[in-house]
Design a protein around this motif. Structure first.
Motif, PDB file in Angstrom:
ATOM      1  N   ASP A 101       0.909  -1.276   0.244  1.00  0.00           N
ATOM      2  CA  ASP A 101      -0.045   0.085   0.014  1.00  0.00           C
ATOM      3  C   ASP A 101       1.003   1.264   0.059  1.00  0.00           C
ATOM      4  O   ASP A 101       1.291   1.549   0.987  1.00  0.00           O
ATOM      5  N   PRO A 102       1.023   1.745  -1.158  1.00  0.00           N
ATOM      6  CA  PRO A 102       1.723   3.178  -1.082  1.00  0.00           C
ATOM      7  C   PRO A 102       1.075   4.344  -0.307  1.00  0.00           C
ATOM      8  O   PRO A 102       1.907   5.175  -0.051  1.00  0.00           O
ATOM      9  N   LEU A 103      -0.155   4.179   0.319  1.00  0.00           N
ATOM     10  CA  LEU A 103      -0.648   5.144   1.056  1.00  0.00           C
ATOM     11  C   LEU A 103      -0.528   4.740   2.582  1.00  0.00           C
ATOM     12  O   LEU A 103      -0.839   5.689   3.417  1.00  0.00           O
ATOM     13  N   LEU A 104      -0.033   3.878   2.777  1.00  0.00           N
ATOM     14  CA  LEU A 104       0.315   3.341   4.306  1.00  0.00           C
ATOM     15  C   LEU A 104       1.292   4.532   4.883  1.00  0.00           C
ATOM     16  O   LEU A 104       2.267   4.478   4.297  1.00  0.00           O
ATOM     17  N   ARG A 105       0.746   5.244   5.880  1.00  0.00           N
ATOM     18  CA  ARG A 105       1.667   6.161   6.582  1.00  0.00           C
ATOM     19  C   ARG A 105       2.399   5.536   7.541  1.00  0.00           C
ATOM     20  O   ARG A 105       2.034   5.186   8.619  1.00  0.00           O
ATOM     21  N   VAL A 106       3.701   5.481   7.462  1.00  0.00           N
ATOM     22  CA  VAL A 106       4.627   4.580   8.392  1.00  0.00           C
ATOM     23  C   VAL A 106       4.594   5.451   9.717  1.00  0.00           C
ATOM     24  O   VAL A 106       4.453   4.752  10.944  1.00  0.00           O
ATOM     25  N   ALA A 107       4.471   6.862   9.857  1.00  0.00           N
ATOM     26  CA  ALA A 107       4.700   7.406  11.065  1.00  0.00           C
ATOM     27  C   ALA A 107       3.309   7.658  11.945  1.00  0.00           C
ATOM     28  O   ALA A 107       3.030   8.597  12.515  1.00  0.00           O
ATOM     29  N   ARG A 108       2.125   7.026  11.281  1.00  0.00           N
ATOM     30  CA  ARG A 108       0.721   7.194  11.830  1.00  0.00           C
ATOM     31  C   ARG A 108       0.679   6.726  13.088  1.00  0.00           C
ATOM     32  O   ARG A 108      -0.210   7.350  14.024  1.00  0.00           O
ATOM     33  N   GLY A 109       1.329   5.808  13.749  1.00  0.00           N
ATOM     34  CA  GLY A 109       1.224   5.294  15.061  1.00  0.00           C
ATOM     35  C   GLY A 109       1.653   4.059  14.943  1.00  0.00           C
ATOM     36  O   GLY A 109       2.090   3.321  14.079  1.00  0.00           O
ATOM     37  N   PRO A 110       1.123   3.151  16.116  1.00  0.00           N
ATOM     38  CA  PRO A 110       1.518   1.793  16.020  1.00  0.00           C
ATOM     39  C   PRO A 110       0.781   1.030  14.791  1.00  0.00           C
ATOM     40  O   PRO A 110      -0.546   1.293  14.649  1.00  0.00           O
ATOM     41  N   LEU A 111       1.524   0.498  13.852  1.00  0.00           N
ATOM     42  CA  LEU A 111       1.006  -0.016  12.764  1.00  0.00           C
ATOM     43  C   LEU A 111       0.267  -1.530  12.916  1.00  0.00           C
ATOM     44  O   LEU A 111       0.624  -2.090  14.102  1.00  0.00           O
ATOM     45  N   ARG A 112      -0.656  -1.607  12.244  1.00  0.00           N
ATOM     46  CA  ARG A 112      -1.547  -3.220  12.837  1.00  0.00           C
ATOM     47  C   ARG A 112      -1.136  -4.224  11.844  1.00  0.00           C
ATOM     48  O   ARG A 112      -0.423  -4.059  10.911  1.00  0.00           O
ATOM     49  N   VAL A 113      -1.180  -5.429  12.236  1.00  0.00           N
ATOM     50  CA  VAL A 113      -1.029  -6.830  11.499  1.00  0.00           C
ATOM     51  C   VAL A 113      -1.729  -6.619  10.094  1.00  0.00           C
ATOM     52  O   VAL A 113      -1.035  -6.885   9.130  1.00  0.00           O
ATOM     53  N   THR A 114      -2.910  -6.052  10.145  1.00  0.00           N
ATOM     54  CA  THR A 114      -3.767  -5.985   8.831  1.00  0.00           C
ATOM     55  C   THR A 114      -3.268  -5.004   7.976  1.00  0.00           C
ATOM     56  O   THR A 114      -3.772  -5.065   6.908  1.00  0.00           O
ATOM     57  N   ASP A 115      -2.305  -4.114   8.311  1.00  0.00           N
ATOM     58  CA  ASP A 115      -1.598  -3.113   7.458  1.00  0.00           C
ATOM     59  C   ASP A 115      -0.547  -3.938   6.483  1.00  0.00           C
ATOM     60  O   ASP A 115      -0.390  -3.177   5.625  1.00  0.00           O
ATOM     61  N   PHE A 116      -0.364  -5.205   6.661  1.00  0.00           N
ATOM     62  CA  PHE A 116       0.761  -5.923   6.058  1.00  0.00           C
ATOM     63  C   PHE A 116       0.065  -7.004   5.468  1.00  0.00           C
ATOM     64  O   PHE A 116      -0.903  -7.903   5.840  1.00  0.00           O
ATOM     65  N   SER A 117       0.624  -7.377   4.126  1.00  0.00           N
ATOM     66  CA  SER A 117       0.043  -8.544   3.462  1.00  0.00           C
ATOM     67  C   SER A 117       1.122  -9.468   3.020  1.00  0.00           C
ATOM     68  O   SER A 117       0.628 -10.840   2.858  1.00  0.00           O
ATOM     69  N   SER A 118       2.357  -9.378   3.300  1.00  0.00           N
ATOM     70  CA  SER A 118       3.394 -10.433   3.013  1.00  0.00           C
ATOM     71  C   SER A 118       4.117 -10.551   4.658  1.00  0.00           C
ATOM     72  O   SER A 118       4.651  -9.650   5.218  1.00  0.00           O
ATOM     73  N   TRP A 119       4.437 -11.780   4.805  1.00  0.00           N
ATOM     74  CA  TRP A 119       5.004 -12.332   6.191  1.00  0.00           C
ATOM     75  C   TRP A 119       6.034 -13.130   5.989  1.00  0.00           C
ATOM     76  O   TRP A 119       5.770 -14.093   5.050  1.00  0.00           O
ATOM     77  N   GLY A 120       7.076 -13.052   6.663  1.00  0.00           N
ATOM     78  CA  GLY A 120       7.912 -14.343   6.875  1.00  0.00           C
ATOM     79  C   GLY A 120       7.696 -15.235   7.997  1.00  0.00           C
ATOM     80  O   GLY A 120       6.407 -15.115   8.388  1.00  0.00           O
TER      81      GLY A 120
END
Length: 129
Positions: A101-120
């Protein structure tokens, strides 16, 4: 699709340091924000740190601020987490994650698991007191 592979976990004494790596492969050009999360036994997966595509904007959970440093080397398709002054409460499985997501703001606050779609697959970090 992007593949993420963590490494660098292990057993360390309290006060020690570890550096985690997250190597990416596949359609790496499609990844924007990357992050680290961790999950202790019986707990939910929690946000640790995130970094923007250019490696300039970072965000940290309050619990690791001042002790952990996130970075990325896009030429090597690798993200890092330098962990210093480790505490027993840092013990967990650490996961790297990627967002398309190019619109995800890194400095928004604590990011959520659901903000990410690829995982190790995760790497275990154990801090002995």
């Amino acid at each position: 699709q992007v593949q993420l592979v963590e490494s660098g976990g292990g057993l360390v004494q309290a006060g020690g340091s570890l550096r985690l790596s997250c190597a990416t492969s596949g359609r790496t050009f499609s990844i924007y924000t990357m992050g680290w999360f961790r999950q202790a036994p019986g707990e939910e997966r929690e946000f640790v740190a995130a970094i923007d595509r250019n490696g300039i904007i970072t965000n940290y959970a309050d619990s690791v601020k001042g002790r952990f440093t996130i970075s990325r080397d896009n030429a090597k398709n690798t993200m890092y987490l330098q962990m210093n002054s480790l505490k027993s409460e840092d013990t967990a499985v650490y996961y790297c994650a990627g967002s398309y997501d190019p619109l995800l703001r890194v400095a928004r606050g604590p990011l959520r698991v659901t903000d990410f779609s690829s995982w190790g697959q995760g790497t275990q970090v154990t801090v002995s007191s």
